[in-house]
Design an enzyme around this catalytic site. Structure first.
Site, PDB file in Angstrom:
ATOM      1  N   LYS A 102       0.886  -1.119  -0.239  1.00  0.00           N
ATOM      2  CA  LYS A 102       0.061  -0.224   0.190  1.00  0.00           C
ATOM      3  C   LYS A 102       0.869   1.553  -0.126  1.00  0.00           C
ATOM      4  O   LYS A 102       2.094   1.325   0.011  1.00  0.00           O
ATOM      5  CB  LYS A 102      -1.239   0.015   1.534  1.00  0.00           C
ATOM      6  CG  LYS A 102      -1.910  -1.413   1.915  1.00  0.00           C
ATOM      7  CD  LYS A 102      -3.222  -0.828   0.624  1.00  0.00           C
ATOM      8  CE  LYS A 102      -3.717  -2.819   0.949  1.00  0.00           C
ATOM      9  NZ  LYS A 102      -4.617  -2.905   0.020  1.00  0.00           N
TER      10      LYS A 102
HETATM   11  C1  PLP Z   1      -5.398  -3.996   0.598  1.00  0.00           C
HETATM   12  C2  PLP Z   1      -7.081  -4.331   0.717  1.00  0.00           C
HETATM   13  C3  PLP Z   1      -8.044  -4.820   2.078  1.00  0.00           C
HETATM   14  C4  PLP Z   1      -7.119  -5.443   2.786  1.00  0.00           C
HETATM   15  O1  PLP Z   1      -6.162  -5.232   4.197  1.00  0.00           O
HETATM   16  P1  PLP Z   1      -5.379  -6.173   4.281  1.00  0.00           P
HETATM   17  O2  PLP Z   1      -4.648  -5.305   5.538  1.00  0.00           O
HETATM   18  O3  PLP Z   1      -4.385  -6.729   3.714  1.00  0.00           O
HETATM   19  O4  PLP Z   1      -6.014  -6.631   5.015  1.00  0.00           O
HETATM   20  C5  PLP Z   1      -8.844  -3.933   1.813  1.00  0.00           C
HETATM   21  N1  PLP Z   1      -9.995  -4.520   0.491  1.00  0.00           N
HETATM   22  C6  PLP Z   1      -9.162  -3.576  -0.518  1.00  0.00           C
HETATM   23  C7  PLP Z   1      -9.657  -2.781  -1.847  1.00  0.00           C
HETATM   24  C8  PLP Z   1      -7.580  -3.724  -0.870  1.00  0.00           C
HETATM   25  O5  PLP Z   1      -7.212  -3.006  -1.147  1.00  0.00           O
END
Ligand code: PLP
Length: 373
Positions: A183
């Site tokens: 991210k």
């Molecule tokens: C990354 C992501 C999540 C979940 O995040 P995690 O920290 O990996 O559990 C949820 N929704 C979207 C759209 C994402 O890209």
């Protein structure tokens, strides 16, 4: 296989490392001062009062739905062209995900199709800001208001993005963010839920910590809670990363522009828009789409040729409604033409803060070489 140019790579600097090390030296590893500081810093950055840090974005979605009272018998509208966690969280609370098709230009929920999917059982819209591109918030919020629906924003790919001057995640009843290493900013693992209402935030705080309400002792559990806590090390990393988020987002936008300049001449590609009216994009990934004459198999040939050259390359996203874990729960075969057609032709290119101009050029040359042999 280790990629010479990976698809993504976290940006960790010496301050980040020092922040984490200082927590380790403090011996306060959970529920300490970093938690509150990280929550407050995110709340201030977004311009909202209540932020609750949790162990992942997925945990955040789960708790947001629980705290808002979404459950058995409820339908929640969600895109299928997104990460599976969004739909899974709806199932965790016993509600039914209702997949709605997207608008091909933004890859986000199509408000018209959302409206025609609303039934007497629809309880909430789970709006995902896919790839950091703000969804059509004016129309979606109006729809929610008109039909009395809750709004949860999945802003896990969109920290810092804005719609008409307001940061995403702050429009709905709750919003979630995620800090996995791919991210925009990372805590290793971690997430954040923001909520408009103080009582909802208090519920989320309790649910993340084994159901302990404010004032409960360690062995008092007012709610059926979870362990969705995030450690002090993760929070210290997040706090340090958040300090330079403006620079990080600027750098990501610059990389997107570098790709755009090199690829815009190809007749075989649809590139992501660099800007959209009323919106500020927060670049999560750089995803190009092959033109409609390409099949999924041809896309995979191109992807494999990049991978063979050491270039990380992904297919964002595989539609959720076509996953084995969903086929069994969908009452009838669902057809989402835009989602299915776009998802077959996506290619995510290497995209991270310290991707060099030379690497961008190498990726572009490889892709263009594969498309125009
Ligand atoms: C990354 C992501 C999540 C979940 O995040 P995690 O920290 O990996 O559990 C949820 N929704 C979207 C759209 C994402 O890209």
């Amino acid at each position: 296989m280790e990629m010479r140019i990976p698809l993504s790579s976290p940006d960790i600097d010496e301050d980040d490392i020092a922040g984490v090390v200082s927590v380790l030296r403090s011996s306060r590893l959970s529920l300490g001062p970093m938690l509150g500081s990280f929550e407050q810093a995110v709340a201030e950055y977004l311009g909202i009062t209540h932020a609750v840090a949790v162990s992942s974005g997925t945990a955040g979605l789960h708790l947001a739905l629980l705290a808002l009272g979404v459950g058995t018998g409820d339908e929640v509208i969600v895109p299928s062209f997104t990460f599976i966690a969004a739909a899974n969280a709806i199932r965790y609370v016993g509600a039914q995900p209702v997949f709605v098709d997207i608008d091909a230009s933004t890859l986000n929920l199509d408000p018209e199709r959302v409206e025609s999917s609303i039934t007497a059982r629809t309880r909430a819209l789970l709006i995902v800001h896919t790839f950091g591109v703000p969804a059509e918030m004016d129309s979606l919020m109006q729809l929610a208001k008109r039909h009395g629906l809750l709004v949860i924003e999945d802003a896990c790919e969109a920290i810092g993005a804005e719609y008409k001057g307001r940061r995403l995640g702050t429009f709905g009843d709750a919003g979630t963010f995620a800090f996995y290493p791919n991210k925009q900013i990372t805590t290793g693992e971690g997430g954040m839920v923001v909520a408009r209402d103080g009582d909802v935030a208090a519920s989320i705080r309790s649910l993340r910590n084994q159901g302990r309400r404010k004032g409960d002792s360690w062995f008092e559990h007012s709610d059926l809670g979870y362990n969705y806590r995030i450690s002090e090390m993760n929070c210290a990393l997040g706090l340090s990363q958040l300090k330079r988020i403006d620079k990080i987002l600027e750098r990501r936008a610059a990389v997107a522009e570098e790709y755009d300049v090199l690829l815009r001449g190809s007749s075989e590609l649809t590139l992501p828009p660099l800007s959209l009216p009323d919106r500020i994009i927060s670049w999560f990934v750089y995803v190009v789409r092959l033109n409609a004459r390409f099949s999924a198999a041809q896309r995979d040939v191109i992807r494999n040729s990049l991978v063979a050259n050491g270039i990380g390359c992904g297919r964002y996203f595989a539609p959720i409604h076509l996953q084995p874990s969903y086929r069994s729960i969908l009452l009838e075969k669902l057809h989402l033409p835009v989602t299915e057609s776009e998802a077959e032709r996506t290619l995510a290119l290497p995209f991270f803060n310290h991707l060099t101009k030379a690497q961008v050029m190498e990726v572009a040359e490889n892709l263009l070489g594969a498309l125009h042999p």
